[in-house]
Design a protein around this motif. Structure first.
Motif, PDB file in Angstrom:
ATOM      1  N   GLU A  77      67.132 -14.090 -46.765  1.00 49.49           N
ATOM      2  CA  GLU A  77      66.534 -13.024 -45.960  1.00 49.49           C
ATOM      3  C   GLU A  77      65.361 -12.345 -46.662  1.00 49.49           C
ATOM      4  O   GLU A  77      64.315 -12.097 -46.050  1.00 49.49           O
TER       5      GLU A  77
ATOM      6  N   SER B 260      64.841 -17.493 -39.434  1.00 46.79           N
ATOM      7  CA  SER B 260      64.656 -18.332 -40.624  1.00 46.79           C
ATOM      8  C   SER B 260      63.316 -19.062 -40.580  1.00 46.79           C
ATOM      9  O   SER B 260      62.812 -19.411 -39.510  1.00 46.79           O
TER      10      SER B 260
ATOM     11  N   CYS C 134      67.185 -17.108 -35.267  1.00 46.31           N
ATOM     12  CA  CYS C 134      67.842 -16.464 -36.420  1.00 46.31           C
ATOM     13  C   CYS C 134      66.866 -15.861 -37.415  1.00 46.31           C
ATOM     14  O   CYS C 134      67.290 -15.238 -38.391  1.00 46.31           O
TER      15      CYS C 134
ATOM     16  N   ASP D 231      68.749 -23.986 -39.960  1.00 44.79           N
ATOM     17  CA  ASP D 231      69.851 -23.055 -40.206  1.00 44.79           C
ATOM     18  C   ASP D 231      70.729 -22.823 -38.980  1.00 44.79           C
ATOM     19  O   ASP D 231      71.946 -22.770 -39.091  1.00 44.79           O
ATOM     20  N   CYS D 232      70.109 -22.665 -37.793  1.00 51.20           N
ATOM     21  CA  CYS D 232      70.916 -22.421 -36.586  1.00 51.20           C
ATOM     22  C   CYS D 232      70.795 -23.534 -35.553  1.00 51.20           C
ATOM     23  O   CYS D 232      71.407 -23.465 -34.487  1.00 51.20           O
TER      24      CYS D 232
ATOM     25  N   CYS E  92      65.220 -25.519 -36.005  1.00 52.95           N
ATOM     26  CA  CYS E  92      65.678 -24.689 -37.124  1.00 52.95           C
ATOM     27  C   CYS E  92      66.805 -25.400 -37.862  1.00 52.95           C
ATOM     28  O   CYS E  92      67.794 -25.817 -37.254  1.00 52.95           O
TER      29      CYS E  92
END
Length: 279
Positions: A182, A233, A231, A212-213, A210
């Protein structure tokens, strides 16, 4: 090769008689480093005392001179060592460094994990039976600790530390971020705000995926990174080429051209209609 202090791997006062070749070694790791085959620790039946040299059945104390071969002894793994709060995990099939109460065995991951990960990790079935994706060496029986990534995959702790030092932040297997990014994403936000794209790229968008998600979205294109709208990212991958939006002047010129084309078409249709009328 042997001494009462053991070897670089273990502290012990005996040698193992290798069931494969009959040679004497302080431990299986010393054996495997010298021979062209591996010792099966579970098949060890005899040891030689480092004090009196008597060969005898594998046990914790020498039956002749009564020296203790190791503060800890497992009669399954035939592991002799100084006390490190070890325990034998039946589901894992090997000894682990404890203490036992600080760990639990996750049935799905098939691995002993720290208690603070109970109900707080992503399970990956039989994850430790896979080799480390960085060094491609065994994880399950390695004497090097394992690091659990947020995605549930495992790396050797030393391999993870090397990743951090080199700036690699994604799991080598699934590309998910390997830790909380983050603060880094916030820094990229600031850099993008201070670095506008050249005029010809302003308004350009691109499709991304993405890591990450797993969201698919269309976002503004920027050379410093494309941010996931799901998200937040920047751990994303471009999916296809740029979607170029026309600039205002280009849009006006294009509209003028279209209007002229429409006018010419109307005149042609009118001429055709008039020539078709009867005299």
């Amino acid at each position: 090769m042997a001494s009462p202090a053991g070897c670089e791997h273990y502290v012990r006062s005996c040698l193992l008689k290798a069931p494969c070749c009959g040679k004497l070694y302080v431990c299986r790791l010393c054996h495997d480093a010298e021979e062209n085959h591996q010792m099966d620790r579970f098949k060890v039946r005899e040891v030689q005392c480092s004090e009196c040299q008597m060969v005898q059945q594998a046990q914790q104390t020498c039956e002749q001179c009564h020296v203790q071969f190791g503060e800890y002894y497992c009669d399954i793994c035939h592991l002799f060592d100084k006390d490190k709060k070890q325990y034998h995990c039946q589901p894992c099939g090997i000894c682990r460094i404890g203490p036992r109460e600080k760990y639990f065995h996750c049935e799905k991951c098939n691995l002993c994990l720290a208690q603070d990960l109970r109900g707080n990790h992503k399970c990956v079935e039989n994850v430790s039976r896979q080799n480390c994706p960085v060094c491609m060496e065994d994880i399950h029986t390695s004497r090097i600790g394992a690091h659990v990534l947020p995605c549930g995959h495992l790396l050797h702790k030393t391999c993870f530390d090397d990743m951090v030092r080199t700036g690699a932040y994604r799991c080598p297997l699934c590309m998910h971020s390997a830790w909380d990014m983050e603060d880094h994403w916030d820094q990229i936000d600031k850099e993008i705000a201070q670095s506008p794209m050249p005029t010809e790229y302003q308004g350009a968008t691109v499709r991304i995926i993405c890591n990450d998600c797993q969201a698919h979205c269309t976002v503004p294109f920027h050379v410093l990174g494309m941010k996931c709208t799901g998200c937040g990212s920047y751990n994303t991958a471009q999916d296809g080429g740029l979607i170029q939006q026309p600039q205002p002047q280009q849009a006006e010129a294009q509209q003028d051209t279209e209007n002229e084309a429409e006018t010419d078409t109307e005149l042609e249709q009118q001429d055709q209609h008039e020539s078709a009328m009867p005299h």
